[in-house]
Design a protein around this motif. Structure first.
Motif, PDB file in Angstrom:
ATOM      1  N   LEU A  84       0.812  -1.200   0.000  1.00  0.00           N
ATOM      2  CA  LEU A  84       0.000   0.000   0.000  1.00  0.00           C
ATOM      3  C   LEU A  84       0.853   1.261   0.000  1.00  0.00           C
ATOM      4  N   SER A  85       0.473   2.221  -0.808  1.00  0.00           N
ATOM      5  CA  SER A  85       1.042   3.568  -0.779  1.00  0.00           C
ATOM      6  C   SER A  85      -0.079   4.528  -0.436  1.00  0.00           C
ATOM      7  N   VAL A  86       0.103   5.316   0.610  1.00  0.00           N
ATOM      8  CA  VAL A  86      -0.886   6.312   0.997  1.00  0.00           C
ATOM      9  C   VAL A  86      -0.304   7.681   0.689  1.00  0.00           C
ATOM     10  N   ILE A  87      -0.963   8.405  -0.187  1.00  0.00           N
ATOM     11  CA  ILE A  87      -0.540   9.748  -0.584  1.00  0.00           C
ATOM     12  C   ILE A  87      -1.365  10.741   0.218  1.00  0.00           C
ATOM     13  N   VAL A  88      -0.676  11.632   0.931  1.00  0.00           N
ATOM     14  CA  VAL A  88      -1.347  12.614   1.781  1.00  0.00           C
ATOM     15  C   VAL A  88      -0.951  14.015   1.314  1.00  0.00           C
ATOM     16  N   LEU A 125       0.089  -4.853   6.742  1.00  0.00           N
ATOM     17  CA  LEU A 125       0.441  -4.562   5.352  1.00  0.00           C
ATOM     18  C   LEU A 125       1.802  -3.868   5.297  1.00  0.00           C
ATOM     19  N   THR A 126       2.534  -4.086   4.225  1.00  0.00           N
ATOM     20  CA  THR A 126       3.729  -3.282   3.997  1.00  0.00           C
ATOM     21  C   THR A 126       3.260  -2.002   3.327  1.00  0.00           C
ATOM     22  N   PHE A 127       3.815  -0.868   3.736  1.00  0.00           N
ATOM     23  CA  PHE A 127       3.269   0.396   3.262  1.00  0.00           C
ATOM     24  C   PHE A 127       4.308   1.492   3.263  1.00  0.00           C
ATOM     25  N   GLU A 128       3.920   2.578   2.606  1.00  0.00           N
ATOM     26  CA  GLU A 128       4.648   3.835   2.662  1.00  0.00           C
ATOM     27  C   GLU A 128       3.623   4.947   2.750  1.00  0.00           C
ATOM     28  N   ILE A 129       4.019   6.056   3.372  1.00  0.00           N
ATOM     29  CA  ILE A 129       3.190   7.251   3.420  1.00  0.00           C
ATOM     30  C   ILE A 129       3.965   8.336   2.689  1.00  0.00           C
ATOM     31  N   ILE A 130       3.360   8.903   1.673  1.00  0.00           N
ATOM     32  CA  ILE A 130       3.994   9.966   0.903  1.00  0.00           C
ATOM     33  C   ILE A 130       3.232  11.256   1.168  1.00  0.00           C
ATOM     34  N   ALA A 131       3.806  12.128   1.977  1.00  0.00           N
ATOM     35  CA  ALA A 131       3.197  13.435   2.255  1.00  0.00           C
ATOM     36  C   ALA A 131       3.678  14.393   1.178  1.00  0.00           C
ATOM     37  N   VAL A 132       2.740  14.998   0.474  1.00  0.00           N
ATOM     38  CA  VAL A 132       3.076  15.856  -0.655  1.00  0.00           C
ATOM     39  C   VAL A 132       2.679  17.293  -0.341  1.00  0.00           C
ATOM     40  N   ASP A 173       3.592   9.261  -8.923  1.00  0.00           N
ATOM     41  CA  ASP A 173       4.861   9.051  -9.633  1.00  0.00           C
ATOM     42  C   ASP A 173       5.900   8.361  -8.760  1.00  0.00           C
ATOM     43  N   ARG A 174       5.836   8.581  -7.463  1.00  0.00           N
ATOM     44  CA  ARG A 174       6.843   8.013  -6.557  1.00  0.00           C
ATOM     45  C   ARG A 174       6.344   6.795  -5.792  1.00  0.00           C
ATOM     46  N   ALA A 175       5.073   6.476  -5.920  1.00  0.00           N
ATOM     47  CA  ALA A 175       4.476   5.376  -5.157  1.00  0.00           C
ATOM     48  C   ALA A 175       5.031   4.024  -5.580  1.00  0.00           C
ATOM     49  N   GLN A 176       5.180   3.144  -4.602  1.00  0.00           N
ATOM     50  CA  GLN A 176       5.692   1.798  -4.843  1.00  0.00           C
ATOM     51  C   GLN A 176       4.716   0.720  -4.383  1.00  0.00           C
ATOM     52  N   HIS A 230       1.104  -1.623  -4.279  1.00  0.00           N
ATOM     53  CA  HIS A 230       0.154  -2.330  -5.148  1.00  0.00           C
ATOM     54  C   HIS A 230      -1.181  -1.590  -5.175  1.00  0.00           C
ATOM     55  N   VAL A 231      -1.600  -1.103  -4.025  1.00  0.00           N
ATOM     56  CA  VAL A 231      -2.824  -0.312  -3.908  1.00  0.00           C
ATOM     57  C   VAL A 231      -2.421   1.099  -3.512  1.00  0.00           C
ATOM     58  N   LEU A 232      -3.009   2.086  -4.162  1.00  0.00           N
ATOM     59  CA  LEU A 232      -2.731   3.485  -3.854  1.00  0.00           C
ATOM     60  C   LEU A 232      -3.939   4.104  -3.176  1.00  0.00           C
ATOM     61  N   ALA A 233      -3.673   4.954  -2.204  1.00  0.00           N
ATOM     62  CA  ALA A 233      -4.752   5.676  -1.525  1.00  0.00           C
ATOM     63  C   ALA A 233      -4.384   7.137  -1.449  1.00  0.00           C
ATOM     64  N   VAL A 234      -5.393   7.977  -1.475  1.00  0.00           N
ATOM     65  CA  VAL A 234      -5.198   9.409  -1.302  1.00  0.00           C
ATOM     66  C   VAL A 234      -6.081   9.830  -0.132  1.00  0.00           C
ATOM     67  N   LEU A 235      -5.465  10.360   0.913  1.00  0.00           N
ATOM     68  CA  LEU A 235      -6.193  10.830   2.090  1.00  0.00           C
ATOM     69  C   LEU A 235      -5.686  12.211   2.451  1.00  0.00           C
ATOM     70  N   SER A 236      -6.586  13.104   2.825  1.00  0.00           N
ATOM     71  CA  SER A 236      -6.145  14.408   3.320  1.00  0.00           C
ATOM     72  C   SER A 236      -5.941  14.300   4.822  1.00  0.00           C
ATOM     73  N   PRO A 237      -5.104  15.157   5.417  1.00  0.00           N
ATOM     74  CA  PRO A 237      -4.876  15.061   6.857  1.00  0.00           C
ATOM     75  C   PRO A 237      -6.150  15.039   7.691  1.00  0.00           C
ATOM     76  N   PRO A 238      -7.168  15.865   7.395  1.00  0.00           N
ATOM     77  CA  PRO A 238      -8.392  15.780   8.207  1.00  0.00           C
ATOM     78  C   PRO A 238      -9.140  14.452   8.049  1.00  0.00           C
ATOM     79  N   GLU A 239      -8.966  13.760   6.934  1.00  0.00           N
ATOM     80  CA  GLU A 239      -9.634  12.466   6.727  1.00  0.00           C
ATOM     81  C   GLU A 239      -9.003  11.354   7.544  1.00  0.00           C
TER      82      GLU A 239
END
Length: 129
Positions: free
Chosen positions: A9-13, A38-45, A84-87, A89-98
């Protein structure tokens, strides 16, 4: 995505002026993701934040090894920069308030259901696309 998925999982924030919530949101998110197994990364943009969001992220980064902070080229391109930088299998987009316990729990349940499906690549907020 830039390469074959290496993580579950990649979570884009995307964040702007979120200094009051970004630290707690990242801690909550990382704790929930670790508990999921899950193996994951958090990408704060950064979407051109003008407050102390970066300083807050710098303070929590030592606690969250899965956290990466990047700059979006122009504002409104945060999701694209994160993808572009996510690694994952599943991508998520969450905002900080979410990022609340209930939202993350619901999201993780959905991510677990779609993890093995090849036709699902992105989750936006609480919705799987």
């Amino acid at each position: 995505m830039s390469q074959a998925p290496r993580l579950d999982l990649s979570v884009i924030v995307p964040f702007g002026d979120d200094e009051e919530v970004i630290g707690a949101a990242m801690r909550q998110l990382a704790a929930a993701l670790r508990a999921s197994g899950l193996t994951f990364e958090i990408i704060a943009v950064d979407e051109d934040s003008a407050d102390n969001s970066h300083a807050v992220l710098a303070l929590v980064r030592p606690e969250i090894s899965e956290l990466r902070v990047i700059q979006a080229p122009p504002r409104t391109r945060a999701v694209e920069a994160g993808v572009d930088r996510a690694q994952g299998h599943v991508l998520a987009v969450l905002s900080p308030p979410e990022v609340s316990t209930s939202n993350v729990a619901s999201f993780l349940a959905a991510a677990a259901r779609v993890h093995d499906r090849v036709d699902v690549e992105i989750a936006l907020g609480r919705y799987i696309v």
